[in-house]
Write an enzyme that holds these catalytic residues in place. Structure first.
Site, PDB file in Angstrom:
ATOM      1  N   THR A   1      57.180 -14.808 -58.483  1.00 48.44           N
ATOM      2  CA  THR A   1      58.442 -14.849 -58.581  1.00 48.44           C
ATOM      3  C   THR A   1      58.745 -14.899 -57.661  1.00 48.44           C
ATOM      4  OG1 THR A   1      58.353 -13.621 -60.420  1.00 48.44           O
ATOM      5  CG2 THR A   1      60.319 -14.791 -59.928  1.00 48.44           C
TER       6      THR A   1
ATOM      7  N   ILE B   1      58.542 -16.952 -72.344  1.00 48.55           N
ATOM      8  CA  ILE B   1      59.024 -16.893 -71.496  1.00 48.55           C
ATOM      9  C   ILE B   1      59.043 -14.870 -70.918  1.00 48.55           C
ATOM     10  CG2 ILE B   1      61.518 -15.656 -71.618  1.00 48.55           C
ATOM     11  CD1 ILE B   1      62.275 -17.935 -73.816  1.00 48.55           C
ATOM     12  N   GLY B   2      58.780 -15.238 -69.761  1.00 48.27           N
ATOM     13  CA  GLY B   2      59.167 -13.986 -68.616  1.00 48.27           C
ATOM     14  C   GLY B   2      60.725 -12.927 -68.694  1.00 48.27           C
ATOM     15  N   ASP B   3      60.357 -12.486 -67.684  1.00 50.00           N
ATOM     16  CA  ASP B   3      61.472 -11.589 -67.171  1.00 50.00           C
ATOM     17  C   ASP B   3      62.612 -12.392 -66.603  1.00 50.00           C
ATOM     18  OD1 ASP B   3      59.486 -11.425 -64.650  1.00 50.00           O
ATOM     19  OD2 ASP B   3      61.664 -10.713 -64.610  1.00 50.00           O
TER      20      ASP B   3
ATOM     21  N   THR C   1      60.682  -8.775 -59.496  1.00 41.53           N
ATOM     22  CA  THR C   1      59.760 -10.109 -60.024  1.00 41.53           C
ATOM     23  C   THR C   1      58.041  -8.714 -60.417  1.00 41.53           C
ATOM     24  OG1 THR C   1      58.177 -11.058 -58.658  1.00 41.53           O
ATOM     25  CG2 THR C   1      59.047  -9.385 -57.156  1.00 41.53           C
ATOM     26  N   GLY C   2      57.258  -9.491 -60.667  1.00 42.62           N
ATOM     27  CA  GLY C   2      56.174  -8.225 -61.049  1.00 42.62           C
ATOM     28  C   GLY C   2      55.918  -9.036 -63.214  1.00 42.62           C
ATOM     29  N   LYS C   3      55.150  -8.267 -63.702  1.00 42.99           N
ATOM     30  CA  LYS C   3      54.774  -8.334 -64.379  1.00 42.99           C
ATOM     31  C   LYS C   3      55.599  -8.371 -65.451  1.00 42.99           C
ATOM     32  CE  LYS C   3      50.007  -7.341 -64.175  1.00 42.99           C
ATOM     33  NZ  LYS C   3      49.246  -6.725 -64.104  1.00 42.99           N
ATOM     34  N   GLY C   4      55.740  -9.606 -65.882  1.00 45.14           N
ATOM     35  CA  GLY C   4      56.480 -10.065 -67.070  1.00 45.14           C
ATOM     36  C   GLY C   4      56.982  -9.259 -67.834  1.00 45.14           C
TER      37      GLY C   4
END
Lengths: 321, 326
Positions: A187, A216-218, A237-240
């Site tokens: 991200t 859709i992610g975080d 940021t990272g794994k949504g």
């Protein structure tokens, strides 16, 4: 008190063996974006303007997973999302499912400022973009060769290989994304505070390699990937999916407010205790002009600076932290 | 303390002049849904199963603003969204932009259980629905004549429509209250519009869950996403509690309302009711909303700063209440 700024270009499995030609453009971008952010703060631009312009720059840079350079969906397309939040008013704007908008973060800002809504997505967001006259291009503009390769590798790693006549190409100089799609770029985001304690946060992404269309992610979720109030501004940021369930950005602020933790303590707590290892990173600034960058992944492209002259650019966890 | 507890809602902010037969209709539905949830709890169903089945019932009935009976977009179509969260492990699922899925909350559950992701929207969500074989219908199925009428009026007034009519707080003169249209989200309320639905449950093992479902704002821009599918805003559940919110989407999102209740319990040690009261009183600024919540100890609570909230709650020790007003 004084101004402070921090930005990130994604947290993930960035191996220390990463080839120089992969690493250098990203470090150079961190340096460049830090400079333009700092210059803007020195020129008294509002933090909201600053975070937007820094994220625009990162979106335009094809080495990061946002705007141009976004990772691809399982169909080989790009679907971008972003959100922005103004700490003073807690106004926010978010977009998802963009395919032609050159700067998703700017569209998110327009949603915040020009509509009675907070979040627009997919066709509705694209239509709004046209109404607003923002820059749009053919979606092929966002697709890079590196991401085409990345998608291919992930899809092949996920597939059971019966036919080994064509081995998966592995260039020993390049890192190989792991089979679950975790690539080293996640991200982009930026947080800033001016010398009056005004805070803002902005985050933008192409999402997750090989993601399902419509996922859709975080990043566009207020409280997960982005949050700002009158105490702090956070971009995660990272794994949504992990960032979302842990409401990372909001929790940093909540710990400061409800448990009286400092910015650094709150960020460290969230990253260490609330999210599994290897899943997340964040950058944050406080109203007092403090800055912190925390990660529980192998690396996170990041940079920060404060008015008293401190600055830092990094990828891997710093030894002194 | 301990034991199961359940709460349901059909929206915060109710027209004080709502005709009695509409009030009865709403209360009947809430009662029916509560009873459905109660029998499931008595049969030892898990919290996550119970919230899903209760919200399905609310979606299927056209009374409130979810599934059939959803508010209409500016185009006259229906775009539905929902989210569900299992406090046990904090897994979550959400969907937005659904146009043919009969029960959005069930698709949200499938996103949580059967996809590698937590949130799917628009055509991607619809594709997933087809793959999963959930019940699909034409978009017209969700559209009620009443809402078609509401949309027309809303367009004429060119406002986003809520059905929350609230007295102007601290209004100087009575005439101001009588004459000026009551407001929410800074806009005059013109016509009755249906409401977001939700359910929160703690089962007899102390597991909490929450689910919320809606058609969104009448006359909303196509593609507009509100608070209902956003984890932390409209829905949240963890090992301490389950929360579902309703009201002004923008206020709920910026206040990360559902997460806030859990956060003050977790980080400040407040009880469920204290947390709910705190959040409603201190976290809404000028916004208007309501929420229902349960705790892992078997408590149930609701709070709202609107005039009225369609709600019902019950606990294992026999307490049961369905209400609209304060």
């Amino acid at each position: 008190m004084g101004w402070a700024i921090a930005l990130q270009g994604g947290a993930g499995d960035i191996p220390v063996t990463l080839a120089a030609e992969r690493r250098e453009p990203c470090e150079a971008a961190m340096r460049h974006c830090l400079k333009i952010g700092v210059d803007a703060l020195k020129a008294q631009k509002s933090p909201l303007d600053v975070v937007e312009l820094v994220v625009r720059e990162l979106e335009n840079n094809p080495h990061f997973n946002a705007g141009r350079g976004s990772v691809l969906t399982r169909e080989g397309t790009v679907e971008m999302e972003a959100s922005i939040m103004d700490g003073n008013t807690k106004r926010c704007g978010a977009v998802s499912g963009l395919t032609t908008v050159v700067n998703p973060i700017s569209l998110a800002r327009l949603v915040m400022e020009k509509t009675p809504h907070i979040y627009l997505a997919f066709d509705g967001a694209e239509r709004f973009a046209r109404e607003q006259g923002v820059e749009t291009v053919d979606s092929s503009h966002f697709i890079t060769q590196a991401n085409i390769e990345r998608l291919k590798q992930v899809q092949e790693a996920n597939r059971v290989q019966i036919d080994y006549t064509k081995p998966i190409q592995k260039d020993e100089k390049k890192e190989t994304p792991t089979a679950d799609g975790d690539s080293q770029i996640g991200t982009v985001g930026c947080v800033a505070v001016d010398s009056h304690g005004n805070l803002a946060s902005a985050t933008s992404t192409g999402g997750f390699v090989n993601k399902m269309v419509g996922r859709i992610g975080d990043t566009p979720i207020i409280g997960a990937g982005t949050y700002a109030n009158n105490l702090c501004a956070v971009s995660a940021t990272g794994k949504g999916e992990a960032v979302m369930r842990a409401t990372i950005a909001r929790d940093v602020a909540a710990l400061m407010e409800f448990k009286g933790l400092s910015l650094k303590e709150a960020a460290a707590y969230v990253i260490e205790e609330c999210v599994p290892r290897g899943n997340a990173g964040l950058v944050a600034v406080s109203a007092k002009g403090e800055v912190t960058m925390a990660l529980n992944t192998t690396g996170m492209y990041r940079a920060c600076a404060t008015e008293d002259g401190y600055s830092e650019i990094g990828i891997w966890p710093s030894v002194q932290n | 303390m301990g034991g199961w507890a359940i709460a349901v809602h059909g929206g915060a902010g109710v027209d004080p002049n709502l005709p009695p037969h509409r009030q009865e209709e709403a209360k009947k539905l809430l009662t029916r849904c509560l009873n459905l949830g109660i029998s499931a709890l008595r049969s030892n169903h898990s919290a996550i199963d119970v919230v899903e089945l209760v919200v399905r019932e609310l979606e299927t009935d056209p009374v409130f603003n979810s599934g059939r009976g959803s508010a209409l977009t500016a185009n006259g179509t229906v775009e539905m969204e929902a989210s569900i969260m299992d406090g046990n492990g904090r897994r979550c699922g959400a969907v937005s932009g659904l146009t043919t899925v009969k029960n959005p909350v069930s698709l949200a559950r499938l996103v949580m259980d059967k996809s590698p992701h937590s949130y799917l929207a628009f055509s991607g969500a619809e594709d997933f629905a087809r793959q999963q074989g959930v019940e699909l219908v034409e978009n017209e199925y969700f559209i009620t004549e009443e809402n078609v009428g509401m949309l027309k009026l809303a367009k004429e007034a060119n406002t986003i429509v809520f059905d929350y009519r609230i007295p102007a707080v601290g209004s100087e003169t009575c005439s101001a209250v009588a004459e000026s249209p009551l407001q929410m989200n800074g806009l005059p309320i013109s016509v009755y519009a249906p409401e977001t639905v939700g359910c929160v449950v703690v089962d007899n093992q102390g597991r909490c869950a929450a689910a919320t479902s809606t058609g969104g704002l009448m006359n909303k821009m196509n593609g507009r996403i509100g608070d209902s599918p956003l984890i932390g805003a409209g829905t949240y559940a963890c090992n301490l509690c389950g929360v579902s919110c309703t009201g002004e989407g923008e206020a709920i999102i910026r206040g990360t309302l559902a997460r806030e209740v859990a956060a003050v319990m977790e980080y400040k040690g407040l009880s469920l009711q204290e947390a709910v009261d705190f959040v409603i009183k201190e976290r809404l600024d000028e916004g208007f909303a309501g929420l229902i919540a349960v705790s892992n100890k078997g408590d149930v609570a609701c709070g709202f700063n609107t005039t009225g909230m369609f709600r019902g709650c019950a606990t294992e020790d026999g307490f049961m209440e369905v209400n609209i007003w304060e």
